[in-house]
Scaffold this motif. Structure first.
Motif, mmCIF file in Angstrom:
data_model
loop_
_atom_site.group_PDB
_atom_site.id
_atom_site.type_symbol
_atom_site.label_atom_id
_atom_site.label_comp_id
_atom_site.label_asym_id
_atom_site.label_seq_id
_atom_site.Cartn_x
_atom_site.Cartn_y
_atom_site.Cartn_z
ATOM 1 N N LYS A 18 0.820 -1.208 0.000
ATOM 2 C CA LYS A 18 0.000 0.000 0.000
ATOM 3 C C LYS A 18 0.856 1.262 0.000
ATOM 4 C CE LYS A 18 -4.022 -1.946 2.422
ATOM 5 N NZ LYS A 18 -4.856 -1.842 3.657
ATOM 6 N N TYR A 19 2.051 1.176 0.598
ATOM 7 C CA TYR A 19 2.885 2.361 0.771
ATOM 8 C C TYR A 19 4.220 2.263 0.029
ATOM 9 C CZ TYR A 19 -0.397 2.641 4.669
ATOM 10 O OH TYR A 19 -1.538 2.655 5.435
ATOM 11 N N HIS A 20 4.637 1.044 -0.340
ATOM 12 C CA HIS A 20 5.979 0.869 -0.902
ATOM 13 C C HIS A 20 5.968 0.009 -2.159
ATOM 14 C CE1 HIS A 20 7.517 2.457 2.927
ATOM 15 N NE2 HIS A 20 6.658 1.648 3.518
ATOM 16 N N LYS A 106 11.577 5.524 -1.014
ATOM 17 C CA LYS A 106 10.454 4.808 -0.425
ATOM 18 C C LYS A 106 10.101 3.560 -1.218
ATOM 19 C CE LYS A 106 5.821 5.800 1.386
ATOM 20 N NZ LYS A 106 4.738 6.808 1.475
ATOM 21 N N HIS A 107 10.541 3.501 -2.482
ATOM 22 C CA HIS A 107 10.185 2.391 -3.363
ATOM 23 C C HIS A 107 11.455 1.729 -3.886
ATOM 24 C CE1 HIS A 107 6.101 3.942 -3.269
ATOM 25 N NE2 HIS A 107 6.585 5.127 -3.582
ATOM 26 N N LYS A 131 11.299 -1.116 3.651
ATOM 27 C CA LYS A 131 10.508 0.116 3.617
ATOM 28 C C LYS A 131 11.279 1.286 3.020
ATOM 29 C CE LYS A 131 8.383 -1.326 7.927
ATOM 30 N NZ LYS A 131 8.304 -1.029 9.363
#
Length: 423
Positions: A18-20, A106-107, A131
């Motif tokens: 969802k975030y990474h 972040k990715h 992360k």
């Protein structure tokens, strides 16, 4: 294991993406999923066999006071990065400095094209669940400060195994000597630190790399490290490891000599006690001419612990005039302890110089008798003998603070009385 571990990791990945999310992390997640479903993985003594159902990712963003860590750190003027609970703590780390350019993504979207590493379940975890992707580039400046990487976990109060994954790229391109220190601080908590490092050593680089996994009066946690090293032309690389048993330690090193006239000198000290397990796997491949790799590994096992030391030196057909050496020495201080050593050579040309040797034994009680006849009591004689076995690996460490740090940790771990000044 398929029902328990896979379901937990699947839930972790769903939250993580969802975030990474990135295509690269998703690709490695599918590879991890396929690997977990293979039956042969269920029979191996790996981390997942120890933890049963207790695995989650420690995604709590917790602040930490630098004073909490001072007692664990050794005193050195360095650029320090604190990796806390799976992320860099930007409040106490020296992100902005004059010596290293540090980027945090972040990715997972760094495409490094020279992949040489043979992936395993831990490297897949790092690639798919990290992360923050950290890249570090050494700036071309004089009198560069050492780079000190500190791994620490905090506030695990519910007796579950927290998992922190890291993926780092470190690029050294400096003719000035660089010191890199990696310090894993194991305190009385349950967690897995899982690190995957890629180090690129460009032409004429001089690097000293120290890796500490130190035990702070506990043996509950787990540490896995995957390292890949790329050595270009005229590189001088010295690596020193101090591995003190947690519940489980696994370190996989792969060294690739791409250029010519480069030299690797790698020394390690491994200590295990209680019922702990250490796996140290080294693979060195020579593709360049006139290169040298020297490995000297020492191990001490107590109680019913196990240490596995595996090494393979491969010299390809164009790597002429290569000098390759592998040396293993180990001490068994208990009838129940086990040390397995497996050196290997794969030589594809005749114009090389290669040697390997293995020694495994125990304290010679004739030597203890010799000391006792000269007024030295049994315990001190015993300590002198196995400390003399260890100190040979430390004499080439030029930094006094680092060498004293090694000695202090070893003496506490083995409960050795303070007689280092006698050496």
């Amino acid at each position: 294991m398929e029902n328990k571990i896979y379901k937990q990791l699947k839930n972790i990945y769903k939250l993580h993406k969802k975030y990474h999310f990135s295509k690269k992390s998703e690709n490695y997640w599918y590879k991890l999923k396929n690997l977990l479903k293979k039956k042969q993985y269920n029979n191996k003594k790996i981390f997942f066999e120890y933890i049963n159902n207790n695995i989650i990712v420690n995604n709590q963003k917790l602040s930490i006071n630098i004073d909490e860590l001072q007692n664990f750190l050794f005193k050195i003027d360095a650029v320090i990065l604190f990796f806390i609970n799976g992320k860099i703590d930007k409040n106490i780390s020296n992100i902005n400095n004059a010596y290293y350019l540090i980027n945090i993504r972040k990715h997972n979207n760094i495409n490094f094209k020279k992949y040489f590493f043979k992936h395993n379940i831990y490297s897949y975890l790092s690639e798919s669940l990290t992360k923050e992707i950290v890249s570090i580039n050494c700036k071309k400046s004089f009198n560069t400060k050492p780079l000190y990487l500190v791994y620490f976990n905090k506030d695990n109060k519910n007796k579950k195994n927290f998992m922190s994954n890291y993926r780092n790229y470190i690029h050294i391109d400096s003719i000035n000597p660089i010191i890199l220190i990696e310090h894993h601080i194991n305190i009385n908590q349950l967690y897995l630190n899982n690190i995957f490092n890629t180090l690129i050593l460009n032409n004429n680089t001089k690097l000293e790399y120290y890796n500490f996994i130190t035990n702070e009066n506990n043996n509950k946690n787990y540490c896995t490290i995957n390292n890949e090293y790329y050595l270009y032309n005229n590189v001088s690389f010295k690596k020193y490891d101090l591995l003190m048993s947690s519940k489980y330690i696994e370190q996989n090193n792969r060294f690739h000599f791409i250029g010519q006239k480069s030299k690797l000198k790698y020394k390690s000290l491994s200590f295990a006690k209680n019922n702990n397990l250490i796996n140290l796997n080294n693979y060195v491949e020579h593709d360049g001419k006139n290169c040298c790799s020297i490995q000297k590994h020492k191990a001490i096992a107590l109680d019913n612990s196990i240490i596995n030391l595996i090494s393979l030196l491969k010299i390809n057909k164009f790597a002429i005039k290569t000098d390759g050496q592998i040396n293993y020495s180990s001490l068994l201080l208990s009838k129940l302890s086990t040390i397995n050593i497996q050196p290997g050579l794969d030589i594809l040309n005749n114009n090389v110089k290669c040697t390997h040797s293995v020694f495994t034994g125990k304290i010679d009680y004739n030597q203890i008798f010799f000391f006792r006849m000269r007024g030295v009591n049994f315990q001190k004689a015993y300590n002198i003998l196995y400390m003399s076995f260890i100190l040979d690996s430390l004499k080439e460490i030029n930094n006094d603070n680092l060498r004293n740090f090694f000695l202090k940790k070893i003496s506490c771990y083995l409960s050795v009385e303070n007689f280092f000044h006698e050496f």
